[in-house]
Design an enzyme around this catalytic site. Structure first.
Site, PDB file in Angstrom:
ATOM      1  N   LYS A   1     -19.429  39.904  40.188  1.00 29.22           N
ATOM      2  CA  LYS A   1     -18.483  39.882  41.305  1.00 29.22           C
ATOM      3  C   LYS A   1     -17.124  39.441  40.774  1.00 29.22           C
ATOM      4  O   LYS A   1     -16.964  38.320  40.299  1.00 29.22           O
ATOM      5  CB  LYS A   1     -18.955  38.912  42.393  1.00 29.22           C
ATOM      6  CG  LYS A   1     -17.863  38.680  43.462  1.00 29.22           C
ATOM      7  CD  LYS A   1     -18.297  37.745  44.576  1.00 29.22           C
ATOM      8  CE  LYS A   1     -17.081  37.256  45.359  1.00 29.22           C
ATOM      9  NZ  LYS A   1     -17.444  36.386  46.486  1.00 29.22           N
TER      10      LYS A   1
ATOM     11  N   GLY B   1     -15.384  35.260  55.379  1.00 22.30           N
ATOM     12  CA  GLY B   1     -14.877  35.185  56.742  1.00 22.30           C
ATOM     13  C   GLY B   1     -15.934  35.113  57.824  1.00 22.30           C
ATOM     14  O   GLY B   1     -15.651  34.691  58.947  1.00 22.30           O
TER      15      GLY B   1
ATOM     16  N   ASN C   1     -21.331  32.689  52.164  1.00 23.66           N
ATOM     17  CA  ASN C   1     -21.789  31.423  51.590  1.00 23.66           C
ATOM     18  C   ASN C   1     -21.569  30.293  52.598  1.00 23.66           C
ATOM     19  O   ASN C   1     -22.517  29.706  53.107  1.00 23.66           O
ATOM     20  CB  ASN C   1     -21.056  31.135  50.277  1.00 23.66           C
ATOM     21  CG  ASN C   1     -21.626  29.927  49.534  1.00 23.66           C
ATOM     22  OD1 ASN C   1     -22.303  29.076  50.092  1.00 23.66           O
ATOM     23  ND2 ASN C   1     -21.356  29.837  48.263  1.00 23.66           N
ATOM     24  N   THR C   2     -20.311  30.030  52.934  1.00 21.46           N
ATOM     25  CA  THR C   2     -20.008  28.882  53.783  1.00 21.46           C
ATOM     26  C   THR C   2     -20.670  28.971  55.157  1.00 21.46           C
ATOM     27  O   THR C   2     -21.097  27.950  55.703  1.00 21.46           O
ATOM     28  CB  THR C   2     -18.478  28.736  53.949  1.00 21.46           C
ATOM     29  OG1 THR C   2     -17.880  28.796  52.657  1.00 21.46           O
ATOM     30  CG2 THR C   2     -18.118  27.414  54.600  1.00 21.46           C
TER      31      THR C   2
END
Lengths: 67, 261
Positions: B102, B190, B211-212
């Site tokens: 990535k 996002g 992820n978050t």
């Protein structure tokens, strides 16, 4: 006496030891790491032959959590 | 019916949810979240090892073995093409020649918005060097097309800023990208909650990377499960083809004849 920078930290050695010996001293033998010497990847297969030289800059990296 | 799989660089994946491994409380939580999410492609970061610390501390690759998951090393924290290329060459050495990566080159530390000029330069170098590049980028359809032309194997536009949880801010740009590129389009960054992931998939995106949204949930493992279902539901809804939106229907669901007068 030679000076080598390892991840930005300067270390001194009495003799020009091999990369493999350095990793052994750091207890990193067999660990999942990758190593760069003076900006170039040093393949694992060359750890035994490559001797550290005065002024070498090593980067030792690992995988960590990330997105 | 053919199995609906995500095809990236010639390899098929059953899951369209890709997840990151940062920001978890500990490795146990990371492992549990990855497990329940059903994700097969897992992003990792490359960092300096801690010199002088306990050499026996657990390693991320021990809990997420490359034999079980497709590990996707990232270039998070890189602000130039050179740094990104250097990081991924180290990653390839670390992962025994693994070439799927990535790429992300950031523009500024506050927004973490991608620097597309550096991203394009890095992509060229990496593709020429044999990497299979999944690329994080802005939602600019022209840049997305250029990244595909360079040879990137997946285009990964942001839906909103990294770590913001603001959701899909510009579905129209995502549509413009999907209309222009042939390789998979994966929303990266996002997503805040399950409905965001479902919306991305309903739009026709081929996958979602997050992820978050999982790691910063009150209960990350439960959210990982929710995201799995959301991505699956969104994908099915896309394949099913939604009904057109109409302001007035004038077409009730129940018969208009046979009413009791």
């Amino acid at each position: 006496m030679i000076s080598v920078s390892i991840n930005g930290e300067v270390r001194q050695f009495d003799n020009p030891i091999s990369v493999a010996t350095l990793l052994e001293q750091m207890q990193l033998t067999g660990k999942r790491i990758a190593l760069e010497r003076n900006g170039q990847i040093l393949p694992r297969g060359q750890f035994n032959q490559q001797l550290l030289a005065d002024g070498d800059r090593l980067e030792i990296v690992v995988a960590v959590g990330g997105g | 019916m053919n199995k609906d799989t995500l095809l990236i660089a010639g390899k098929s994946y059953n899951s369209r949810l890709l997840i990151g491994t940062g920001k978890y409380k500990d490795f146990t939580e990371t492992q549990a979240a990855v497990e329940v999410s059903g994700a097969e492609i897992i992003t990792i970061a490359i960092r300096r090892s801690n010199i002088g610390q306990n050499p026996n501390e657990p390693n991320l690759l021990d809990i997420l073995p490359p034999s079980k998951y497709t590990l996707l090393p990232n270039t998070a924290g890189c602000y130039s093409a050179d740094d990104a290329v250097r990081t991924l060459r180290l990653a390839r050495e670390l992962l025994d020649g693994h070439s799927l990566v990535k790429l992300e080159v950031l523009g500024d530390p506050q927004s973490l918005y991608p620097n597309v000029v550096e991203t394009l330069a890095a992509a060229k170098t990496l593709v020429a060097d044999g990497f299979q590049v999944m690329v994080y980028t802005s939602d600019d359809p022209i840049i997305a097309k250029q990244l595909e032309d360079i040879g990137c194997v997946a285009i990964m536009p942001l839906a909103s800023l990294i770590g913001s949880g603001m959701g899909i801010l510009n579905p129209w740009n995502l549509q413009l990208i999907m209309d222009r590129v042939q390789v998979p389009v994966i929303v990266d960054a996002g997503v805040g909650t399950a409905s965001d992931a479902a919306i991305a998939m309903e739009l026709g995106c081929h996958g979602v990377l997050m992820n978050t949204a999982i790691a910063a949930a009150q209960q990350p493992v439960l959210m990982a499960s929710a995201m799995k279902l959301a991505v699956e539901a969104g994908r099915m809804a896309f394949l099913a083809g939604r009904m057109p939106k109409k302001f007035y229907s004038a077409s009730p669901s129940s018969p208009t004849s046979g009413l009791i007068n």
